[in-house]
Design a protein around this motif. Structure first.
Motif, PDB file in Angstrom:
ATOM      1  N   ARG A  52     -35.994 -58.123  56.100  1.00  0.00           N
ATOM      2  CA  ARG A  52     -36.002 -56.952  56.978  1.00  0.00           C
ATOM      3  C   ARG A  52     -36.338 -57.369  58.409  1.00  0.00           C
ATOM      4  O   ARG A  52     -37.473 -57.724  58.698  1.00  0.00           O
ATOM      5  CB  ARG A  52     -37.026 -55.929  56.485  1.00  0.00           C
ATOM      6  CG  ARG A  52     -36.850 -55.522  55.035  1.00  0.00           C
ATOM      7  CD  ARG A  52     -35.547 -54.817  54.786  1.00  0.00           C
ATOM      8  NE  ARG A  52     -35.437 -54.404  53.405  1.00  0.00           N
ATOM      9  CZ  ARG A  52     -35.847 -53.234  52.926  1.00  0.00           C
ATOM     10  NH1 ARG A  52     -36.428 -52.370  53.750  1.00  0.00           N
ATOM     11  NH2 ARG A  52     -35.707 -52.932  51.662  1.00  0.00           N
ATOM     12  N   ILE A  96     -43.297 -52.177  52.465  1.00  0.00           N
ATOM     13  CA  ILE A  96     -42.908 -53.374  51.721  1.00  0.00           C
ATOM     14  C   ILE A  96     -44.090 -53.922  50.929  1.00  0.00           C
ATOM     15  O   ILE A  96     -43.971 -54.297  49.762  1.00  0.00           O
ATOM     16  CB  ILE A  96     -42.361 -54.450  52.679  1.00  0.00           C
ATOM     17  CG1 ILE A  96     -41.013 -53.998  53.271  1.00  0.00           C
ATOM     18  CG2 ILE A  96     -42.179 -55.788  51.953  1.00  0.00           C
ATOM     19  CD1 ILE A  96     -40.490 -54.911  54.364  1.00  0.00           C
ATOM     20  N   ILE A 127     -41.891 -60.416  48.707  1.00  0.00           N
ATOM     21  CA  ILE A 127     -42.399 -59.605  49.816  1.00  0.00           C
ATOM     22  C   ILE A 127     -42.463 -60.417  51.095  1.00  0.00           C
ATOM     23  O   ILE A 127     -42.032 -59.967  52.160  1.00  0.00           O
ATOM     24  CB  ILE A 127     -43.790 -59.034  49.460  1.00  0.00           C
ATOM     25  CG1 ILE A 127     -43.652 -57.919  48.430  1.00  0.00           C
ATOM     26  CG2 ILE A 127     -44.513 -58.522  50.704  1.00  0.00           C
ATOM     27  CD1 ILE A 127     -44.961 -57.447  47.848  1.00  0.00           C
ATOM     28  N   SER A 130     -39.078 -60.794  52.477  1.00  0.00           N
ATOM     29  CA  SER A 130     -38.589 -59.550  53.071  1.00  0.00           C
ATOM     30  C   SER A 130     -39.203 -59.285  54.443  1.00  0.00           C
ATOM     31  O   SER A 130     -38.559 -58.710  55.310  1.00  0.00           O
ATOM     32  CB  SER A 130     -38.893 -58.366  52.145  1.00  0.00           C
ATOM     33  OG  SER A 130     -38.252 -58.509  50.907  1.00  0.00           O
TER      34      SER A 130
END
Length: 301
Positions: A52, A96, A127, A130
């Motif tokens: 992300r 997240i 995680i 991300s």
């Protein structure tokens, strides 16, 4: 004869030590990670893991005003005028990490922390992946710290060193075109349609120049500079807040600034190429038996 006896005794002692270590489950997991036994043949992270970045949040051409070398004051001025983007990023980070933290708390309450250790370690790696480049770099650093993490968590975080998601090759080709100032096919005779490897900051394609030379083409992820700087901005704010508490003896801001200055050097591919040329020259002088291919430095991204 005494020398042979000494070597035999040493070998026997090493075998005994290894056998003893293998009996300890935690050490067994840790040693397997150091040997790379936890890695498989895949070059990228699982398809369901997505990095992300700030470009996922907004597309407003933020790069122009951001510093290309680490300047915390310039970063502060930039993000101070964009509170909506900062709040959006904080919300993204919390969403997240929220599920993982709640699961960890649930394990502690239920007394199942040990039972779910591997599962939580895998979740932690996904995680960190991300969250983006800054957190991946932090995860890589933690992956060799047995004093801070369990062996299971270390094993999973070690995968961050060579298994992160790739990004769209169409986007990568556009970056190449923009940086070169011409379509890639005018410079290269051939480029692989998909990357051969991906890392936290970019990915690599195998190419061939018009002259026939085989080359590796490294392309930076779009949004890396924005994501790294907004994350540094947020962490520095937390660090300044923690300075109010005398119980916190670590200067988070000072540590972060020292780390970020080195991290920013990796964002500039021209500087990285220049450093590689220096390394190649040193190796040629000190270790001529180590072969290093020709290096070509082009663009910052």
């Amino acid at each position: 004869m005494p020398l042979q006896t000494s070597v035999a005794q040493m070998s026997a002692s090493m075998r005994e030590m290894r056998s003893s270590m293998e009996e300890n489950e935690q050490l067994k997991v840790l040693m397997a990670g150091f040997r790379g036994s936890n890695l498989d043949e895949s070059d990228f992270a699982s398809d369901d893991v997505r990095m992300r970045l700030v470009t996922d949040l907004q597309d407003s051409g933020l790069t122009e005003a951001l510093p290309l070398s680490y300047d915390p004051d310039a970063i502060n001025r930039y993000w101070d005028t964009r509170p909506t983007a900062v709040i959006t990023r904080i919300t993204q980070l919390m969403l997240i990490a929220g599920t993982f933290i709640s699961g960890l708390v649930s394990d502690v309450i239920a007394g199942k922390l040990k039972d779910h250790e591997v599962k939580r370690a895998i979740e932690l790696r996904n995680i960190v992946t991300s969250l983006g480049p800054a957190y991946i770099k932090l995860g890589q650093a933690l992956s060799i710290r047995p004093d801070l993490l369990s062996p299971a968590a270390m094993n999973e975080l070690q995968k961050l060193c060579d298994k992160v998601p790739s990004f769209d090759s169409a986007v990568a080709m556009q970056v190449i075109n923009d940086e070169l100032g011409a379509p890639w096919y005018e410079i290269y005779a051939d480029l692989t349609p998909e990357p051969i490897a991906a890392a936290s900051l970019g990915q690599v394609y195998r190419g061939r120049l018009k002259t026939g030379e085989e080359v590796a083409v490294k392309v930076q992820r779009p949004g890396v500079l924005e994501t790294v700087t907004v994350d540094l901005y947020i962490i520095r704010k937390i660090g300044h807040f923690l300075r109010q508490f005398p119980q916190v003896t670590t200067d988070v801001v000072a540590l972060l600034d020292e780390w970020a200055a080195r991290f920013f050097d990796e964002l500039d591919y021209v500087k990285e190429g220049q450093n590689a040329e220096i390394f190649a020259a040193q190796m040629a002088a000190d270790l001529p038996q180590v072969a290093i291919d020709h290096l070509s430095v082009c663009c910052s991204r």
